[in-house]
Write a protein that holds these residues in place. Sequence first.
Motif, mmCIF file in Angstrom:
data_model
loop_
_atom_site.group_PDB
_atom_site.id
_atom_site.type_symbol
_atom_site.label_atom_id
_atom_site.label_comp_id
_atom_site.label_asym_id
_atom_site.label_seq_id
_atom_site.Cartn_x
_atom_site.Cartn_y
_atom_site.Cartn_z
ATOM 1 N N SER A 11 0.864 -1.174 0.000
ATOM 2 C CA SER A 11 0.000 0.000 0.000
ATOM 3 C C SER A 11 0.902 1.225 0.000
ATOM 4 C CB SER A 11 -0.901 -0.005 1.239
ATOM 5 O OG SER A 11 -1.733 -1.133 1.227
ATOM 6 N N ALA A 264 -11.830 3.574 -3.088
ATOM 7 C CA ALA A 264 -11.731 3.712 -1.635
ATOM 8 C C ALA A 264 -13.115 3.654 -0.985
ATOM 9 C CB ALA A 264 -11.028 5.022 -1.281
ATOM 10 N N ALA A 267 -14.236 0.000 -0.841
ATOM 11 C CA ALA A 267 -13.397 -0.953 -0.122
ATOM 12 C C ALA A 267 -14.078 -1.440 1.149
ATOM 13 C CB ALA A 267 -12.061 -0.300 0.221
ATOM 14 N N GLY A 268 -14.113 -2.763 1.321
ATOM 15 C CA GLY A 268 -14.647 -3.355 2.523
ATOM 16 C C GLY A 268 -16.147 -3.481 2.575
ATOM 17 N N GLY A 317 -9.317 -3.469 1.674
ATOM 18 C CA GLY A 317 -10.267 -3.325 2.767
ATOM 19 C C GLY A 317 -11.121 -4.536 3.034
#
Length: 452
Positions: A11, A264, A267-268, A317
């Motif tokens: 990252s 972003a 993510a997750g 994530g």
Amino acid sequence: MTPADISRAPSGDGCVCDRDAGRLLDVTAAVARAEALCVAVGGVETVPLAEAAGRIAAAAIATPYPMPGFDHAAMDGYALSSHALTSGSVAGASGPWVLPVTGVAAAGGPAPAADGTRPHAVRILTGAALPAGFDRVVAQEDCTSTDGRITLRRDPAIGAHIRRAGEDAPAGTVILAAGTRIDARHIALLAIAGHAAVPVLPRLRVAVMTLGDELVPPGQPLGPGRIHDSNRPMLLALLTGPSTILTDLGAIPDQAAAVRDAIAAAAGRFDLILSTGGASVGDRDHLKPAFVAAGGVIDSWGVAIKPGRPVMLGRIGGSAFLGLPGNPAAAFLGHELFATAMLRRLSGQSGGVPPTGHAGHVSGTALTHRPGRTEYLPARPEYLPARTGGIDPAGRPVLRIMGPSSAARLMPLAGATGFAVVDAAAGDIRPGDPVGWLPFSCLSSGLQGARS
């Protein structure tokens, strides 16, 4: 080339795998890498049997009693016993036999009691329980019925036209294995075993986005240099099903910050994120640096396939990520090879069609092929008599090639039922040479899933 040959990107603001941009994973290794990025989704929910089609069984299910639960008639006729055919009060051992009919056994009711005082037959209908002491059924067309008696000339033999208790499955038999994608066959088994509800895995959360300034939603007017977005509707259609919850993340402009922010934000939140476009190495292909800038880890980039070399795999994530090429035929192929494998693994399933396809087929067309990449061409089997050229002398199905392995052409796909697969090491292909056969996957079952 092994998976260890591809470096993992940290990252940060750079992608270590860029130094290996000229080195491509072979397709089998790439599919294995895609699967390894996915962990089966945990948890269990129970759904009514009517809502179970297409879901993944979370546990093994057994039948609590034998299937069928009792001996019953397989057809309409007359139930008989050995005693009835050997008694001195009827004709000899070789027939013909004349027997009185003393009752009727119908499906859904108890069997009539046997009359132990004299030889007799019982009228029995399909599905009816076999009366105690009876051991065979004579079909009604094999005897004559007159004035409450039947005459038969041939002994149907012990066990004739009887379905025995437990012959399909004894009590305790597992009728649905954990990890099975439930279809109509399993629904029938569960129903006949008395199960009104099924434990299943939670639905997979899947998101789709497309990248590109040129993309316009279907139905809106096109400006100069613009095209309608076909990839997102196609992928959403392929992924729609009862075991998925889809989220359409829309079309993202070719701006590094916009791509980074979209990734972003996703993510997750999802088990699998798919993007299409922006995955190559052009000036406006922002996917790789934007993915790393958003906190993602790139597992690998670039697969030795044609079409669709720029495939990106990673995690961010807690979500698995699949970046597919922007050309629609290449995106379709990427779904068939990689998305289906990832969804199987997320669903706790294994197996599937090998990425190089089934053996046993031959090409019906001469093909030019440069060794180095596995090539996928839209095709369909021609199951025709040998004299028409549909089957080669060895009996192998011939694949009719519908068009070239172009990354952008959709018409050949529309007429195909799968891909002819030319091995990466092969040279030019002559008619009758062996090729692989990769049928289009069946993840899109036609049953609608939820979409947010």
